[in-house]
Scaffold this motif. Structure first.
Motif, mmCIF file in Angstrom:
data_model
loop_
_atom_site.group_PDB
_atom_site.id
_atom_site.type_symbol
_atom_site.label_atom_id
_atom_site.label_comp_id
_atom_site.label_asym_id
_atom_site.label_seq_id
_atom_site.Cartn_x
_atom_site.Cartn_y
_atom_site.Cartn_z
ATOM 1 N N GLU A 290 -4.055 56.877 6.989
ATOM 2 C CA GLU A 290 -4.061 56.448 8.391
ATOM 3 C C GLU A 290 -4.911 57.343 9.287
ATOM 4 O OE1 GLU A 290 -0.209 55.439 9.953
ATOM 5 O OE2 GLU A 290 0.376 54.313 8.162
ATOM 6 N N GLU A 293 -8.649 54.590 10.913
ATOM 7 C CA GLU A 293 -8.579 53.806 12.156
ATOM 8 C C GLU A 293 -9.329 54.484 13.286
ATOM 9 O OE1 GLU A 293 -4.458 53.713 10.151
ATOM 10 O OE2 GLU A 293 -6.181 55.020 10.357
ATOM 11 N N LYS A 298 -17.235 54.045 9.995
ATOM 12 C CA LYS A 298 -16.447 53.896 8.770
ATOM 13 C C LYS A 298 -17.269 54.241 7.528
ATOM 14 C CE LYS A 298 -13.397 51.993 11.557
ATOM 15 N NZ LYS A 298 -12.371 52.815 12.227
ATOM 16 N N THR A 319 -5.019 52.739 5.305
ATOM 17 C CA THR A 319 -5.487 52.602 6.687
ATOM 18 C C THR A 319 -5.165 51.228 7.255
ATOM 19 O OG1 THR A 319 -7.433 52.815 8.115
ATOM 20 C CG2 THR A 319 -7.784 51.818 5.955
ATOM 21 N N TRP A 320 -5.015 51.179 8.576
ATOM 22 C CA TRP A 320 -4.804 49.895 9.252
ATOM 23 C C TRP A 320 -6.139 49.158 9.286
ATOM 24 C CZ3 TRP A 320 -2.493 52.442 14.259
ATOM 25 C CH2 TRP A 320 -1.338 53.174 13.902
ATOM 26 N N CYS A 321 -6.087 47.899 8.952
ATOM 27 C CA CYS A 321 -7.295 47.093 8.901
ATOM 28 C C CYS A 321 -7.089 45.781 9.650
ATOM 29 C CB CYS A 321 -7.673 46.769 7.446
ATOM 30 S SG CYS A 321 -7.958 48.221 6.410
ATOM 31 N N TYR A 343 -7.324 48.431 19.945
ATOM 32 C CA TYR A 343 -8.364 49.463 19.924
ATOM 33 C C TYR A 343 -8.151 50.448 21.079
ATOM 34 C CZ TYR A 343 -11.186 46.126 17.085
ATOM 35 O OH TYR A 343 -11.647 45.255 16.139
ATOM 36 N N HIS A 348 -8.706 53.777 19.321
ATOM 37 C CA HIS A 348 -9.372 53.327 18.102
ATOM 38 C C HIS A 348 -10.752 52.766 18.462
ATOM 39 C CE1 HIS A 348 -5.003 52.572 16.779
ATOM 40 N NE2 HIS A 348 -5.432 53.636 16.135
ATOM 41 N N PHE A 351 -11.641 48.397 14.013
ATOM 42 C CA PHE A 351 -11.085 48.273 12.663
ATOM 43 C C PHE A 351 -12.051 47.456 11.808
ATOM 44 C CE2 PHE A 351 -6.846 47.976 15.083
ATOM 45 C CZ PHE A 351 -6.684 49.354 15.098
#
Length: 441
Positions: A290, A293, A298, A319-321, A343, A348, A351
C-alpha cells in the motif's frame, strides 16, 4: 419596558395608562417607591413617541426626583406635575397612534407584529436542517488534501497522522488493510479483532509471495511506522530489514517501537522510493504494501524496485487499484468523479489497474513468473471495520478537540466512499508479484 419593544401603539397606550395609575396610587408609600415608579412611567410615556424612529441600541434611564410625599404629584409652583397628568398622557398617546396610523398608511406597510419563534416553527426548523445538511455535504464532498507535486504532500500527511497518534491507536502498527478468511466473513467480520486482521494480512501476503530462499536483505518500500518491517525482522532473524518512507515522524516512531520490542536487525530511513540510494542487485526480497497509491510515477516505482532486486530475488506488491478500463468497459463520468475525490482526499496522484502493474513489471525485461490478483473479497471488510472500532471506542478522538473531530469525520466519510468504490468494482485490491531472472553466465 425597552425602547425597542415589539408591542403595537394600542398596547403601549393601555400599558402607559395602567403604569401611570399604579404609580399614582403607590406614590405616597415611600420615596423609594416613588422614584422607581417615576422611572418606569417616564420610560413608558416615551415609548410611543420613539416608535416613529429606529430604536437606539441602548436605552437611557433617568430617575425622577421627589423630595417628599407632599410634593410627589405637584411642581414647586403647586401645579399638577405633567408626569402624573393621566388625561394629558392619554391624549398624547392617542395623537401618536393617529400619526403612526397615517404614516404606515402612506408607506403602505403594517405596524410591527410580534414574530413567531423560529425555534418552534416546524417549517423554519426543516429549512434550517436542510441548509445545514447541504452545507455539511458540500464541505465533505470537497477534497482537502490534494496531492501537490514536489511538496512531499504524502510525507506531511503521514507526519500529522503519526504525531496525533489516533491512527496508531485504532489501526495498530500496521497502516494497511486486514485479511478476513471466507469463514470469518461468514461468521461476521466484526467478530475478528481489527488489528489481528492486519497481522494476518502480512502472513497471507508472505505466503502468497512464495519466497524460495531465506533472504539476507529485505526492503520494506513504504514502511509506515514499521509494523510489517518488524514482523518480517522477527520472521527472518538472520536478515537485515530496511524500511523506507517519506515521513520523518514515521521513521522516529518505527525506531522507537523496534527498540521497545528488542528488535535489532532493522533500521528505518527517510528515502524517496523513486530514487533509492541502494546499489543495483543488492536486495534479496522487496516488499511493497500500500505504497504504490502515493507514487506519482508508477513505472519508475516498479522499475526502481526491480533495479535494486538481486537476480533470483522476489518482489511482492499490494496496492489499491482502479479497475481496468477497456474500449468495451470505459469509465463513466460518475466513475471519474468518484476516483477524483479518492485521489484528492488522501493525497493520491492517480491509480492504475493491477493488470497495468503486471505489464510494467514484465516490460522491464528482467522479471519472470509475473502474476496479478484481486484480493478485494478478503480485504473489503477492513473499510467499515475501521469505522466500527472508532464507534465502539471514541474517547481518543473525543479528548483530542474540535480539529481532530473534524478530521475524523472526514476520514469516516472517505472510508465509506472507499468501501463503496471497492464494493461496486470501481476499485480493486491489486496483488502483483514476480521473480528477477537469474544473471546470465
Amino acid at each position: 419596558l425597552p425602547v425597542h419593544s415589539p408591542f403595537t401603539p394600542k398596547h403601549l397606550s393601555k400599558m402607559t395608562s395602567h403604569a401611570c395609575m399604579n404609580v399614582h396610587r403607590q406614590s405616597l408609600s415611600s420615596n423609594r417607591a416613588l422614584s422607581s415608579r417615576g422611572r418606569h412611567t417616564s420610560l413608558a410615556s416615551n415609548v410611543a413617541c420613539k416608535r416613529m424612529a429606529p430604536p437606539s441600541k441602548h436605552a437611557s434611564f433617568a430617575p425622577v426626583a421627589a423630595s417628599s410625599r407632599e410634593n410627589a404629584g405637584r411642581t414647586q409652583s403647586g401645579e399638577v406635575n405633567p408626569l402624573y397628568d393621566i388625561a394629558s398622557i392619554r391624549a398624547e398617546n392617542q395623537q401618536k397612534q393617529a400619526e403612526l396610523k397615517t404614516t404606515t398608511q402612506v408607506a403602505g406597510t403594517c405596524p410591527p407584529q410580534t414574530p413567531k419563534s423560529m425555534l418552534t416553527n416546524p417549517a423554519a426548523i426543516a429549512v434550517g436542517l436542510t441548509l445545514a445538511a447541504a452545507g455539511t455535504k458540500y464541505i465533505l464532498d470537497k477534497p482537502s488534501r490534494t496531492y501537490q507535486p514536489g511538496e512531499n504532500t504524502v510525507g506531511k500527511e503521514y507526519n500529522d497522522w503519526t504525531d496525533e497518534g489516533v491512527l496508531e491507536y485504532y489501526w495498530g502498527e500496521h497502516i494497511h488493510l486486514g485479511y478476513y478468511t471466507d469463514e470469518e466473513l461468514a461468521a461476521g467480520y466484526k467478530k475478528k479483532d481489527f488489528i489481528d486482521a492486519k497481522k494476518d494480512f502480512v502472513f497471507e501476503m508472505l505466503k502468497w509471495a512464495d519466497v524460495q530462499n531465506s533472504p539476507k536483505t529485505i526492503l520494506d518500500c513504504g514502511c509506515g511506522i514499521g509494523g510489517t518491517s518488524r514482523l518480517l525482522a522477527k520472521q527472518f532473524p538472520d536478515a537485515k530489514v530496511i524500511g523506507i518512507t517519506l515521513s520523518d515522524s514515521q521513521v522516529r516512531r518505527g525506531t522507537e517501537l523496534a527498540k521497545e520490542q528488542g528488535i535489532t536487525n532493522i533500521e528505518f530511513r527517510v528515502m524517496n522510493a523513486l530514487e533509492m540510494e541502494f546499489e543495483d542487485n543488492s536486495i534479496d526480497f522487496v516488499w511493497a504494501c500500500e505504497s504504490g497509491e502515493h507514487m506519482p510515477d508508477k513505472s519508475a516505482y516498479v522499475n526502481e524496485m526491480v533495479r535494486v532486486l538481486k537476480p533470483g530475488g522476489n518482489l511482492a506488491i499490494a496496492t489499491w487499484c482502479q479497475r481496468e478500463e477497456t474500449p468495451e468497459t470505459p469509465l463513466t463520468e460518475e466513475d471519474n468523479e468518484n476516483l477524483q475525490f479518492l485521489y484528492d482526499e488522501w493525497a493520491h496522484p492517480y491509480f492504475i489497474s493491477f493488470e497495468e502493474y503486471a505489464r510494467i513489471m514484465e516490460a522491464t525485461g528482467t522479471m519472470e513468473k509475473v502474476s496479478g490478483e484481486d484480493w478485494v473479497k478478503n480485504t473489503l471488510a477492513s473499510w467499515r471495520h475501521s469505522i466500527w472500532v472508532g464507534v465502539y471506542d471514541p474517547w481518543p478522538v473525543v479528548f483530542k478537540g474540535p480539529w481532530v473531530w473534524y478530521k475524523t469525520v472526514r476520514e469516516i466519510v472517505t472510508l465509506e466512499r472507499m468501501h463503496r468504490a471497492f464494493d461496486r468494482g470501481l476499485m480493486t485490491y491489486g496483488m502483483i508479484k514476480g521473480t528477477k531472472k537469474a544473471a546470465e553466465l
